[in-house]
Design an enzyme around this catalytic site. Structure first.
Site, PDB file in Angstrom:
ATOM      1  N   CYS A 100      36.052 -31.637   3.694  1.00 41.44           N
ATOM      2  CA  CYS A 100      36.568 -30.277   3.804  1.00 41.44           C
ATOM      3  C   CYS A 100      37.999 -30.261   3.287  1.00 41.44           C
ATOM      4  O   CYS A 100      38.776 -31.176   3.589  1.00 41.44           O
ATOM      5  CB  CYS A 100      36.522 -29.845   5.269  1.00 41.44           C
ATOM      6  N   HIS A 142      28.368 -24.997   6.041  1.00 40.21           N
ATOM      7  CA  HIS A 142      29.744 -25.471   6.256  1.00 40.21           C
ATOM      8  C   HIS A 142      30.738 -24.314   6.085  1.00 40.21           C
ATOM      9  O   HIS A 142      31.605 -24.098   6.935  1.00 40.21           O
ATOM     10  CB  HIS A 142      30.036 -26.607   5.258  1.00 40.21           C
ATOM     11  N   GLU A 143      30.575 -23.561   4.979  1.00 39.84           N
ATOM     12  CA  GLU A 143      31.518 -22.458   4.721  1.00 39.84           C
ATOM     13  C   GLU A 143      31.364 -21.356   5.766  1.00 39.84           C
ATOM     14  O   GLU A 143      32.354 -20.779   6.224  1.00 39.84           O
ATOM     15  CB  GLU A 143      31.330 -21.899   3.314  1.00 39.84           C
ATOM     16  N   HIS A 146      33.249 -21.877   8.931  1.00 35.81           N
ATOM     17  CA  HIS A 146      34.690 -21.569   8.899  1.00 35.81           C
ATOM     18  C   HIS A 146      34.966 -20.146   9.405  1.00 35.81           C
ATOM     19  O   HIS A 146      36.038 -19.875   9.945  1.00 35.81           O
ATOM     20  CB  HIS A 146      35.234 -21.691   7.470  1.00 35.81           C
TER      21      HIS A 146
HETATM   22 NI    NI Z   1      35.595 -26.741   4.843  1.00 35.07          NI
END
Ligand code: NI
Length: 174
Positions: A100, A142-143, A146
């Site tokens: 990341c 993953h995004e 966030h």
């Molecule tokens: Ni990330």
């Protein structure tokens, strides 16, 4: 366009639940999206979420596998999703290494759903609805995390796999 500063783990903006975008066509949002594209390319990332550039809004950008054949990494090979939705289609989990831009130099093994559906609106107003598997499904999960204040170490089951990438490459060279 400009390259934005990336927030690193520990900055409070990365822990917030990001807010939906109200006016996609606004000048500020259009400029932010283009800056996110440029920042992602500059940093060599597979994806980037707005909270990572200190903006707590529900916007993610990532490499678009449908444009993989594009020879140059221009903005057309990057997909922008505003106010995205994510659905787990296969709850079987796969383990894979993730990194990341907000945890520079590190990588760790993270379980992710094998198959997902995702949808959202691009900055040009196009409605996107897709299914994804494997690495692409991993990037989108993953995004998306966030936007809910979740960093990949919070998804890890075995913290002994958290490592500096430079040490991992040392192992693979031996
Ligand atoms: Ni990330």
């Amino acid at each position: 366009m400009s390259i934005l500063k990336i927030a690193r783990m520990g900055h409070p903006v990365l822990s917030l639940k990001a807010e939906p975008v109200a006016k996609i066509e606004s000048v500020d949002i259009q400029a932010l999206v283009l800056d996110m594209h440029e920042t992602m390319h500059d940093a060599g990332g597979a994806g980037l979420a707005a909270p990572q550039v200190h903006v707590p809004l529900r916007i993610i950008v990532f490499q678009d596998p449908l444009c993989q054949e594009a020879e140059e990494k221009n903005s057309s090979s990057v997909l922008t999703l505003i106010n995205p939705k994510l659905e787990i289609l296969d709850s079987e989990y796969q383990y894979g290494m993730e990194a990341c831009l907000s945890l520079p130099g590190l990588a760790g093994e993270v379980p992710r759903a094998k198959r997902i559906g995702y949808s959202g609106i691009t900055h040009e107003g196009t409605i996107i609805e897709r299914e994804a598997e494997g690495f692409h499904a991993r990037v989108v999960q993953h995004e998306y995390d966030h936007l809910d204040g979740i960093l990949y170490p919070m998804r890890m089951e075995d913290l002994s796999t958290l490592a500096f990438s430079s040490e991992l490459s040392r192992i693979s060279q031996n």
